[in-house]
Enzyme design. Structure first.
Site, PDB file in Angstrom:
ATOM      1  N   CYS A   1       0.790  -1.234   0.000  1.00  0.00           N
ATOM      2  CA  CYS A   1       0.000   0.000   0.000  1.00  0.00           C
ATOM      3  C   CYS A   1       0.825   1.289   0.000  1.00  0.00           C
ATOM      4  O   CYS A   1       1.310   1.688  -1.043  1.00  0.00           O
ATOM      5  CB  CYS A   1      -0.989  -0.052   1.161  1.00  0.00           C
ATOM      6  SG  CYS A   1      -2.418   1.004   0.878  1.00  0.00           S
TER       7      CYS A   1
ATOM      8  N   HIS B   1      -3.495  -5.664   2.649  1.00  0.00           N
ATOM      9  CA  HIS B   1      -3.119  -5.808   4.051  1.00  0.00           C
ATOM     10  C   HIS B   1      -3.801  -7.078   4.553  1.00  0.00           C
ATOM     11  O   HIS B   1      -4.286  -7.884   3.794  1.00  0.00           O
ATOM     12  CB  HIS B   1      -3.668  -4.633   4.869  1.00  0.00           C
ATOM     13  CG  HIS B   1      -3.217  -3.288   4.423  1.00  0.00           C
ATOM     14  ND1 HIS B   1      -2.011  -2.750   4.780  1.00  0.00           N
ATOM     15  CD2 HIS B   1      -3.839  -2.339   3.685  1.00  0.00           C
ATOM     16  CE1 HIS B   1      -1.913  -1.526   4.291  1.00  0.00           C
ATOM     17  NE2 HIS B   1      -2.993  -1.249   3.607  1.00  0.00           N
TER      18      HIS B   1
HETATM   19  N1  GLN Z   1      -2.382   6.830   2.268  1.00  0.00           N
HETATM   20  C1  GLN Z   1      -2.487   5.956   1.149  1.00  0.00           C
HETATM   21  C2  GLN Z   1      -3.875   5.927   0.543  1.00  0.00           C
HETATM   22  O1  GLN Z   1      -4.846   6.216   1.215  1.00  0.00           O
HETATM   23  C3  GLN Z   1      -2.056   4.566   1.531  1.00  0.00           C
HETATM   24  C4  GLN Z   1      -3.007   3.888   2.477  1.00  0.00           C
HETATM   25  C5  GLN Z   1      -2.497   2.592   3.049  1.00  0.00           C
HETATM   26  O2  GLN Z   1      -1.279   2.370   3.118  1.00  0.00           O
HETATM   27  N2  GLN Z   1      -3.387   1.743   3.520  1.00  0.00           N
HETATM   28  O3  GLN Z   1      -4.019   5.594  -0.610  1.00  0.00           O
END
Ligand code: GLN
Length: 240
Positions: free
Chosen positions: A95, A192
């Site tokens: 992510c 995740h």
């Molecule tokens: N901040 C980033 C987004 O919202 C990554 C989010 C995350 O790592 N879950 O796309």
């Protein structure tokens, strides 16, 4: 006989480590031990000295604010990380760090967070968050099962392949059915959950690449993965 050591580096655990991403580190460590290796875990946070030798690099997700916090340091470490990638060190970036291994992440507030361009991808923050359980299909790892939560929409360039094809969920951008990206021995993904406990085939791939790179072979034995299989079955049945 001394056990063969494998050095695992976790990138930015202080700021980039959410929705269970720490489980990826635990899975790699535990499976390395089960295969008879001696895993050594190192953590790298902004300002630390980058280790001289690394066999596997793992990175997690983070809020936009966390990404902004690590950005300057990540850009400083870019040549080192590029060198490791070109030397075929296996890496898994989830992510937020997946996005920053790409060219950039432009947040929905218009903030431009530059990435290090290892992956030929671009990410644009959208109004809508893509949240929920996700299942994708991949040739190499079969069904990949996880959980996504991001506002960034990622678009792949020609230099990368997607990791999987979305069956349920949004994936890279909610439009083209792709999820994640691959380049050399780097895997980027939005999943995740954590990803690796439920997808041990990916953990084993990382370990195999690392062991072959360092020792010329991978001593893989058959593991009893019935807990992982059970977790996969349950996670597969969950609604979006
Ligand atoms: N901040 C980033 C987004 O919202 C990554 C989010 C995350 O790592 N879950 O796309």
């Amino acid at each position: 006989m001394n056990k063969k050591e494998l050095t695992i580096l976790q990138l930015y655990p202080r700021d980039m480590n959410i929705y269970g991403d720490w489980g990826n580190v635990l899975t790699v460590i535990r499976r390395a031990q089960w295969y008879g290796y001696e895993p050594k875990l190192l953590e790298y946070n902004p300002g630390d000295t980058f280790p001289v030798h690394v066999d596997i690099v793992l990175g997690g997700g983070g809020q936009d604010a966390g990404q902004e916090k690590i950005q300057a340091d990540l850009l400083k470490m870019s040549p080192k990380l590029h060198e490791l990638v070109e030397n075929d060190v296996p890496m898994l970036m989830i992510c937020g760090l997946y996005q920053l291994f790409g060219k950039f992440f432009k947040t929905k507030d218009g903030v431009m967070i530059d990435g290090i361009g290892i992956l030929d991808i671009e990410t644009y923050g959208g109004e809508e968050r893509m949240i929920g359980n996700i299942v994708t299909d991949s040739d190499e790892f079969g069904e990949i099962i996880g959980y996504e939560n991001h506002s960034g929409q990622t678009f792949l360039g020609e230099g990368v392949q997607p990791l999987g094809t979305v069956r349920k969920g949004a994936g890279n951008n909610g439009q083209d059915n792709g999820e994640g990206a691959r380049y050399r021995h780097v895997i980027g993904s939005y999943l995740h959950g954590s990803l690796l406990p439920k997808n041990p085939a990916i953990a084993d791939w990382l370990l195999e690449k690392a062991a072959i790179q360092r020792y010329g072979e991978f001593s893989q034995t058959i593991l009893d993965d019935h807990f992982a299989s059970h977790a996969r079955e349950i996670a597969l049945k969950r609604p979006r």
